[in-house]
Design a protein around this motif. Structure first.
Motif, PDB file in Angstrom:
ATOM      1  N   LEU A 171     -25.951-103.139 -70.391  1.00  0.00           N
ATOM      2  CA  LEU A 171     -26.982-104.219 -70.222  1.00  0.00           C
ATOM      3  C   LEU A 171     -27.872-104.173 -71.665  1.00  0.00           C
ATOM      4  O   LEU A 171     -27.801-103.230 -72.303  1.00  0.00           O
ATOM      5  CB  LEU A 171     -27.982-104.058 -69.198  1.00  0.00           C
ATOM      6  N   PRO A 172     -28.330-105.444 -72.010  1.00  0.00           N
ATOM      7  CA  PRO A 172     -29.170-105.133 -73.077  1.00  0.00           C
ATOM      8  C   PRO A 172     -30.146-104.445 -73.126  1.00  0.00           C
ATOM      9  O   PRO A 172     -30.800-104.069 -72.331  1.00  0.00           O
ATOM     10  CB  PRO A 172     -29.708-107.025 -73.247  1.00  0.00           C
ATOM     11  N   MET A 173     -30.518-103.811 -74.451  1.00  0.00           N
ATOM     12  CA  MET A 173     -31.616-103.202 -74.682  1.00  0.00           C
ATOM     13  C   MET A 173     -31.544-101.564 -73.741  1.00  0.00           C
ATOM     14  O   MET A 173     -32.511-101.129 -73.313  1.00  0.00           O
ATOM     15  CB  MET A 173     -32.836-103.539 -74.247  1.00  0.00           C
ATOM     16  N   TYR A 208     -31.226 -94.982 -68.044  1.00  0.00           N
ATOM     17  CA  TYR A 208     -30.159 -94.667 -66.984  1.00  0.00           C
ATOM     18  C   TYR A 208     -29.500 -95.836 -66.719  1.00  0.00           C
ATOM     19  O   TYR A 208     -28.492 -95.459 -65.691  1.00  0.00           O
ATOM     20  CB  TYR A 208     -30.978 -94.163 -65.891  1.00  0.00           C
ATOM     21  N   ALA A 209     -29.529 -97.006 -67.091  1.00  0.00           N
ATOM     22  CA  ALA A 209     -28.757 -97.985 -66.734  1.00  0.00           C
ATOM     23  C   ALA A 209     -27.171 -97.722 -67.231  1.00  0.00           C
ATOM     24  O   ALA A 209     -27.059 -97.317 -68.415  1.00  0.00           O
ATOM     25  CB  ALA A 209     -29.000 -99.459 -67.419  1.00  0.00           C
ATOM     26  N   ARG A 258     -29.691 -88.262 -72.250  1.00  0.00           N
ATOM     27  CA  ARG A 258     -30.715 -89.308 -71.462  1.00  0.00           C
ATOM     28  C   ARG A 258     -31.889 -88.703 -70.850  1.00  0.00           C
ATOM     29  O   ARG A 258     -33.113 -89.086 -70.978  1.00  0.00           O
ATOM     30  CB  ARG A 258     -29.796 -90.035 -70.180  1.00  0.00           C
ATOM     31  N   ASN A 259     -31.561 -87.258 -70.313  1.00  0.00           N
ATOM     32  CA  ASN A 259     -32.951 -86.506 -69.900  1.00  0.00           C
ATOM     33  C   ASN A 259     -33.808 -86.100 -70.855  1.00  0.00           C
ATOM     34  O   ASN A 259     -34.898 -85.832 -70.698  1.00  0.00           O
ATOM     35  CB  ASN A 259     -32.118 -85.278 -69.048  1.00  0.00           C
ATOM     36  N   THR A 283     -26.798 -97.379 -72.891  1.00  0.00           N
ATOM     37  CA  THR A 283     -25.259 -97.376 -72.524  1.00  0.00           C
ATOM     38  C   THR A 283     -24.715 -98.703 -73.693  1.00  0.00           C
ATOM     39  O   THR A 283     -24.004 -98.449 -74.375  1.00  0.00           O
ATOM     40  CB  THR A 283     -24.958 -97.991 -71.151  1.00  0.00           C
ATOM     41  N   PHE A 284     -25.634 -99.680 -73.795  1.00  0.00           N
ATOM     42  CA  PHE A 284     -25.320-100.683 -74.741  1.00  0.00           C
ATOM     43  C   PHE A 284     -25.193-100.274 -76.189  1.00  0.00           C
ATOM     44  O   PHE A 284     -24.544-100.531 -76.763  1.00  0.00           O
ATOM     45  CB  PHE A 284     -26.450-101.732 -74.510  1.00  0.00           C
ATOM     46  N   ALA A 285     -26.201 -99.390 -76.419  1.00  0.00           N
ATOM     47  CA  ALA A 285     -26.071 -98.787 -78.046  1.00  0.00           C
ATOM     48  C   ALA A 285     -24.910 -97.953 -78.263  1.00  0.00           C
ATOM     49  O   ALA A 285     -24.341 -97.870 -79.239  1.00  0.00           O
ATOM     50  CB  ALA A 285     -27.432 -98.020 -78.238  1.00  0.00           C
TER      51      ALA A 285
END
Length: 205
Positions: free
Chosen positions: A122-124, A117-118, A69-70, A127-129
């Motif tokens: 959630l969509p898009m 960073y969610a 993510r970073n 974490t969703f992927a």
């Protein structure tokens, strides 16, 4: 030898009926099962507490920072944000387009931060992927793709809104050379008006 001479066996333990023995064995089994359940629950609590220490479980970490993510954020900031700022200051010369580019850049950056960073699926979002079965490399690409789509969408929204509500003369007002340079030098790329002749350069032969 008479009947009185026969020695009867001596029972040191009291006689227990079969029903009492069955109840005793059931009690022991229940106690053992309860202890195992307690051990399992304590182990589960420890594992959940250890996994809850991190917002993004099952990811690569360096100390307390999620690597993938970073890296996504660093790539976006260096290539999109910094590149966008440099492009707007040097090559975008009208008031309306500058406002459009600035708005699209910052809103898409905020959306990308949400996507990266969610911690909920959630969509898009990254974490969703990941929950959908992608590995971390493709989750990075997915988050940047969503940020790029958001930038294009917001650019179209801001451009159409400004061209509708802002007068044409104000939208296409030419104002290059006033952001970083105190002089009116327009020798930088994009700073020359279409109706102006560029000044001669030292490199012109």
């Amino acid at each position: 030898m008479g009947i009185d001479d026969v020695e009867l066996p001596q029972f040191t333990e009291p006689l227990v009926s079969r029903s009492e023995q069955a109840n005793k064995s059931d009690t022991q089994d229940t106690t053992t099962t309860t202890e195992q359940d307690d051990n399992d629950s304590s182990t589960a609590c420890l594992s959940s507490s250890s996994s809850s220490d991190k917002w993004y479980p099952d990811e690569w970490y360096i100390w307390h920072f999620p690597v993938a993510r970073n890296l996504t954020s660093a790539f976006w900031i260096y290539n999109i944000v910094w590149g966008g700022i440099d492009f707007i200051l040097d090559y975008v010369c009208t008031t309306g387009l500058r406002a459009t580019f600035w708005s699209a850049l910052w809103v898409s950056t905020a959306f990308t931060a949400y996507s990266v960073y969610a911690w909920k699926p959630l969509p898009m979002t990254f974490t969703f992927a990941k929950q959908s079965g992608l590995n971390q490399f493709w989750c990075m690409n997915y988050a940047m793709y969503q940020g790029a789509l958001a930038g294009i969408a917001f650019f179209v929204i801001f451009f159409s809104s400004l061209t509708y509500y802002v007068p044409v003369e104000d939208f296409w007002d030419w104002n290059c050379g006033g952001w970083l340079d105190s002089s009116d030098d327009s020798s930088k790329g994009g700073g020359i008006r279409p109706d102006e002749t560029p000044s001669p350069s030292l490199f012109d032969f």
